[in-house]
Design a protein around this motif. Structure first.
Motif, mmCIF file in Angstrom:
data_model
loop_
_atom_site.group_PDB
_atom_site.id
_atom_site.type_symbol
_atom_site.label_atom_id
_atom_site.label_comp_id
_atom_site.label_asym_id
_atom_site.label_seq_id
_atom_site.Cartn_x
_atom_site.Cartn_y
_atom_site.Cartn_z
ATOM 1 N N TYR A 1 29.400 52.088 37.544
ATOM 2 C CA TYR A 1 30.776 51.592 37.622
ATOM 3 C C TYR A 1 31.741 52.753 37.379
ATOM 4 N N HIS A 2 32.763 52.853 38.221
ATOM 5 C CA HIS A 2 33.304 51.723 38.938
ATOM 6 C C HIS A 2 32.962 51.683 40.434
ATOM 7 N N TRP A 3 32.462 52.768 41.003
ATOM 8 C CA TRP A 3 32.495 52.810 42.467
ATOM 9 C C TRP A 3 31.146 52.779 43.169
ATOM 10 N N PHE A 4 30.032 52.945 42.489
ATOM 11 C CA PHE A 4 28.751 52.982 43.179
ATOM 12 C C PHE A 4 28.250 51.577 43.508
ATOM 13 N N ALA A 5 27.508 51.490 44.610
ATOM 14 C CA ALA A 5 26.805 50.254 44.968
ATOM 15 C C ALA A 5 25.352 50.382 44.500
ATOM 16 N N VAL B 1 28.742 44.196 46.546
ATOM 17 C CA VAL B 1 29.684 45.135 47.151
ATOM 18 C C VAL B 1 30.953 44.400 47.605
ATOM 19 N N GLU B 2 31.754 45.090 48.446
ATOM 20 C CA GLU B 2 33.061 44.585 48.872
ATOM 21 C C GLU B 2 33.902 44.188 47.660
ATOM 22 N N ARG B 3 34.047 45.140 46.731
ATOM 23 C CA ARG B 3 34.799 44.860 45.510
ATOM 24 C C ARG B 3 36.288 45.030 45.752
ATOM 25 N N MET B 4 37.038 44.024 45.325
ATOM 26 C CA MET B 4 38.472 43.955 45.571
ATOM 27 C C MET B 4 39.231 43.841 44.254
ATOM 28 N N VAL B 5 40.282 44.656 44.116
ATOM 29 C CA VAL B 5 41.184 44.520 42.972
ATOM 30 C C VAL B 5 42.134 43.376 43.274
ATOM 31 N N LEU B 6 42.021 42.292 42.484
ATOM 32 C CA LEU B 6 42.869 41.121 42.673
ATOM 33 C C LEU B 6 43.927 41.014 41.583
ATOM 34 N N LEU B 7 43.497 41.039 40.337
ATOM 35 C CA LEU B 7 44.440 41.035 39.220
ATOM 36 C C LEU B 7 44.423 42.410 38.581
ATOM 37 N N SER B 8 45.515 43.124 38.741
ATOM 38 C CA SER B 8 45.590 44.482 38.197
ATOM 39 C C SER B 8 45.824 44.446 36.696
ATOM 40 N N SER B 9 46.775 43.635 36.246
ATOM 41 C CA SER B 9 47.060 43.555 34.812
ATOM 42 C C SER B 9 47.842 42.282 34.518
ATOM 43 N N GLY C 1 27.693 40.225 36.630
ATOM 44 C CA GLY C 1 26.376 40.011 37.228
ATOM 45 C C GLY C 1 26.388 39.948 38.735
ATOM 46 N N LEU C 2 27.551 40.204 39.347
ATOM 47 C CA LEU C 2 27.682 40.189 40.806
ATOM 48 C C LEU C 2 28.130 41.532 41.359
ATOM 49 N N GLY C 3 28.383 42.488 40.486
ATOM 50 C CA GLY C 3 28.978 43.751 40.895
ATOM 51 C C GLY C 3 30.462 43.794 40.609
ATOM 52 N N GLY C 4 31.057 42.639 40.284
ATOM 53 C CA GLY C 4 32.459 42.586 39.894
ATOM 54 C C GLY C 4 32.632 42.984 38.440
ATOM 55 N N TYR C 5 33.863 43.264 38.061
ATOM 56 C CA TYR C 5 34.098 43.720 36.693
ATOM 57 C C TYR C 5 35.572 43.583 36.318
ATOM 58 N N ALA C 6 35.830 43.770 35.027
ATOM 59 C CA ALA C 6 37.177 43.974 34.498
ATOM 60 C C ALA C 6 37.135 45.249 33.679
ATOM 61 N N SER C 7 38.150 46.088 33.812
ATOM 62 C CA SER C 7 38.105 47.387 33.135
ATOM 63 C C SER C 7 39.500 47.993 33.077
ATOM 64 N N SER C 8 39.756 48.697 31.984
ATOM 65 C CA SER C 8 41.004 49.438 31.830
ATOM 66 C C SER C 8 40.834 50.400 30.658
ATOM 67 N N THR C 9 41.937 50.949 30.182
ATOM 68 C CA THR C 9 41.890 51.775 28.970
ATOM 69 C C THR C 9 42.114 50.877 27.757
ATOM 70 N N VAL C 10 41.890 51.432 26.565
ATOM 71 C CA VAL C 10 41.989 50.605 25.361
ATOM 72 C C VAL C 10 43.430 50.233 25.022
ATOM 73 N N ARG D 1 43.091 54.527 36.646
ATOM 74 C CA ARG D 1 42.271 54.689 37.849
ATOM 75 C C ARG D 1 42.628 53.595 38.850
ATOM 76 N N LYS D 2 42.450 53.888 40.115
ATOM 77 C CA LYS D 2 42.613 52.846 41.134
ATOM 78 C C LYS D 2 41.538 51.771 40.983
ATOM 79 N N TYR D 3 40.473 52.095 40.263
ATOM 80 C CA TYR D 3 39.367 51.166 40.054
ATOM 81 C C TYR D 3 39.614 50.194 38.906
ATOM 82 N N HIS D 4 40.657 50.415 38.110
ATOM 83 C CA HIS D 4 40.927 49.540 36.980
ATOM 84 C C HIS D 4 41.531 48.215 37.438
ATOM 85 N N GLY D 5 41.268 47.175 36.668
ATOM 86 C CA GLY D 5 41.855 45.870 36.941
ATOM 87 C C GLY D 5 41.203 44.823 36.061
ATOM 88 N N LEU D 6 41.902 43.698 35.885
ATOM 89 C CA LEU D 6 41.361 42.611 35.072
ATOM 90 C C LEU D 6 40.461 41.684 35.869
#
Length: 650
Positions: free
Chosen positions: A298-302, A48-56, A19-28, A34-39
């Motif tokens: 998602y993953h990259w549009f504002a 905006v200003e989305r940052m990958v903090l926890l990759s996996s 609900g803030l523009g943040g997310y968690a996403s990966s493959t099944v 993708r560089k956009y994937h992360g937990l």
């Protein structure tokens, strides 16, 4: 699904949002492609200003029989470990759940984001029927970078403050925490040269390094046990006394929130319920305005103005989310400048909004008019009235980017201002300068909506009605392609004399919008030619295959993909106006609604593929119409949802 097949396992993705523009996403299977994937992809300046903090999180199970590594990573020339071999089940409803069998144990892994927070929870339930002595080691792979960039170990330095069951990670950008109910052991390593295969296929940099600060470890001896890891960019005070009961309550709360959205229609319709849940993911808070907005994809549009206004009816009006609709309209209306609604808000809050669009303002008037149609809320319309009149007056008298009304009542404009705006360097792929058909359809629609709103508010709108009459007369005379009984896509502005007879989908809005100006015979001609040349099971092609510029596959580097983007590529969101137009033209025909419901079966099947539970941005123009672009696009979901409710369900 065969999870042991790496390529099949990486062909499907999952996505949850906060609900803030943040997310968690990966493959099944858990491989980041993708560089956009992360937990934990946190939005540091929502949305905006989305940052990958926890990759996996890499899980390793140690038993007396051996070691079982559940992660799956792609490195140069190899895949290691091969944890997908232990994955026996994956589901996404209501939340992502992975089921592993290894060493005689069953491990269930649940992933949830806390709504309204940059926080991801990963919970593990472990069944140990033989009561084997075992250990589960959970290794976080972290980063601290923009979703648009990649990191090498030499680019960044981390420090940590480790505790008994947590660690706080610091670098020059920010800090975030990893918290668990298991023991934490600092043990720092780098994982080098992880590869993101989709970035490679798109011609982008695709290798990066991730930092492993240590690991959490759970001792297993009982028949059943559970544990969790929380990754959060919020204050650690929020998580000081967290236990497994608190985690269970948070998971149940999010499950209930999703269930409430799915059942808000009070109908036992699984397709509708999936669309409602997918639609919720795009409605976000915007920090700079303190109000709601709609993220484009998602993953990259504002949050883009055009996408937001096109999406608003489907995401907020047919769903009854009228408070959100008012908030979104206020967000963009408050930033109107010289009659122009922002095309997009910048990533950097210090920068100004960008206004390079001719249609966002007209879609704003349309969305506001639709809001009134649904709610009858004149008090809100009165608040929006100054913005609506500012838009109409500036389009009449002239504003930025060459946008102005000609003497014939039609709007002309410079190139690259419509939704077909791909540009590579100085090359404008589809410039469409002059007078574009959908822009003038939107202009007429805006004039009528404004006149109707003005009448309800007691305003003198006689001048608007006269302009609308002139616009309609000129539009019918100048845009009608008599040879094909459809519309020219674009005609020349002042001082030129040409017509663009390309068969594109933009003319469908001359039939589908709330207020239109063509006789039935021409509307039918438009629907028929689009049905023949542009219609696919997943949307409308952006150019007829008979055109020499048609490109049937969206592939290659940026230039090659942008050349195809609006020259044949299929866009699902266009199914919405097509279904509305078809329903209008053929409303008296028996079986029209059944035919249109059948048309949506391709999209319904797609909800179980690509990004499970959502609709992709685009598809190839040629068979087999593979999905591409953003894996989850707002107007794709919104327009399917809108037309399904307005034109098929009613």
């Amino acid at each position: 699904m065969i999870f042991s097949d790496y390529h099949e396992g990486t062909s499907k993705e999952w996505l949850i949002t906060n609900g803030l523009g943040g997310y968690a996403s990966s493959t099944v299977i858990g491989t980041n492609t993708r560089k956009y994937h992360g937990l934990l992809v946190a939005s540091m300046n929502p949305p905006v200003e989305r940052m990958v903090l926890l990759s996996s999180l890499d899980e390793e199970l140690y038993t007396e029989d051996g070691t079982y590594k559940l992660a799956v990573h792609k490195y140069p020339g190899t895949v290691y470990p091969n944890g997908n071999e232990y994955l026996i089940k994956f589901i996404t409803e209501p939340l992502p759940e992975f089921l592993y069998r290894a060493g005689g144990l069953i491990i269930k892994k649940y992933i949830v984001m806390v709504n309204g927070e940059n926080t991801t929870i990963v919970k593990y339930d472990i069944e140990n029927p033989e009561k084997k002595k075992a250990f589960l080691k959970i290794l976080p792979l972290i980063n601290s970078r923009s979703i648009h960039h990649l990191t090498k170990a030499s680019d960044i330095a981390f420090s940590q403050q480790a505790g008994e069951n947590k660690t706080t990670i610091n670098n020059s950008h920010l800090q975030f925490s990893l918290i668990s109910d298991t023991r934490y052991q600092a043990d720092e390593h780098w994982y080098y040269d992880l590869e993101y295969e989709i970035e490679l296929s798109r011609g982008y940099p695709y290798q990066e390094d991730n930092f492993n600060p240590g690991y959490f470890e759970l001792e297993i001896s009982d028949e059943c046990c559970s544990c969790f890891v929380v990754a959060s960019a919020e204050s650690t005070e929020n998580w000081k006394k967290t236990d497994i009961q608190t985690i269970d309550e948070l998971i149940k709360r999010e499950e209930k929130r999703i269930q409430d959205i799915a059942t808000s229609s009070c109908e036992n319709d699984s397709f509708l319920q999936k669309l409602l849940v997918a639609g919720d993911s795009f409605i976000v808070n915007r920090k700079s305005t303190g109000a709601r907005s709609i993220i484009a994809g998602y993953h990259w549009f504002a949050d883009w103005g055009r996408d937001t206004m096109i999406s608003l009816p489907g995401l907020t009006l047919v769903t009854g989310r009228f408070d959100d609709a008012r908030s979104v309209l206020s967000t963009f209306g408050s930033s109107c400048r010289r009659g122009l609604i922002p095309n997009l808000f910048p990533e950097n809050p210090a920068d100004s909004p960008v206004y390079n669009t001719v249609d966002a303002s007209l879609w704003f008037v349309h969305a506001t008019g639709k809001y009134l149609d649904y709610t009858g809320d004149l008090a809100f319309i009165e608040k929006m009235w100054p913005t609506i009149i500012e838009i109409v007056d500036n389009y009449r008298n002239g504003t930025d980017y060459g946008i102005m009304m000609d003497n014939d009542g039609l709007i002309e404009h410079s190139g690259q201002l419509t939704w077909m705006d791909a540009k590579v360097g100085t090359w404008e792929v589809t410039p469409r300068r002059g007078k574009a058909c959908e822009i003038n359809t939107l202009w007429y629609n805006a004039l009528i909506y404004t006149a109707k709103m003005g009448e309800k508010l007691g305003k003198d709108v006689s001048g608007l009605k006269k302009i609308a009459e002139i616009t309609a007369k000129s539009f019918k005379e100048k845009f009608h392609n008599t040879e094909k009984n459809c519309l020219y896509d674009c005609i020349s502005g002042q001082g030129e004399d040409w017509n663009d007879s390309s068969i594109r989908p933009n003319q469908i809005f001359a039939v589908s919008l709330s207020h239109t100006m063509l006789p039935h015979e021409i509307e039918k001609g438009i629907v028929d030619i689009i049905s023949e040349e542009l219609l696919t099971p997943y949307g409308l092609r952006t150019l007829s295959p008979a055109d020499s510029r048609y490109t049937g596959y969206y592939r290659g580097n940026t230039k090659e993909r942008d050349a195809a983007y609006h020259n044949g590529t299929v866009w699902p969101w266009l199914l919405g106006p097509y279904i509305t137009a078809y329903s209008k033209v053929y409303r008296d025909n028996t079986g029209t609604k059944d035919k249109l419901r059948d048309l949506l079966k391709g999209i319904e099947g797609h909800l179980d593929n690509a990004c499970i539970g959502s609709i992709s941005e685009i598809f190839d123009g040629d068979n087999p119409h593979e999905p591409d672009g953003c894996v989850s696009q707002a107007w794709s979901v919104a327009e399917i949802l809108r037309c399904y409710v307005e034109d098929i369900k009613k």
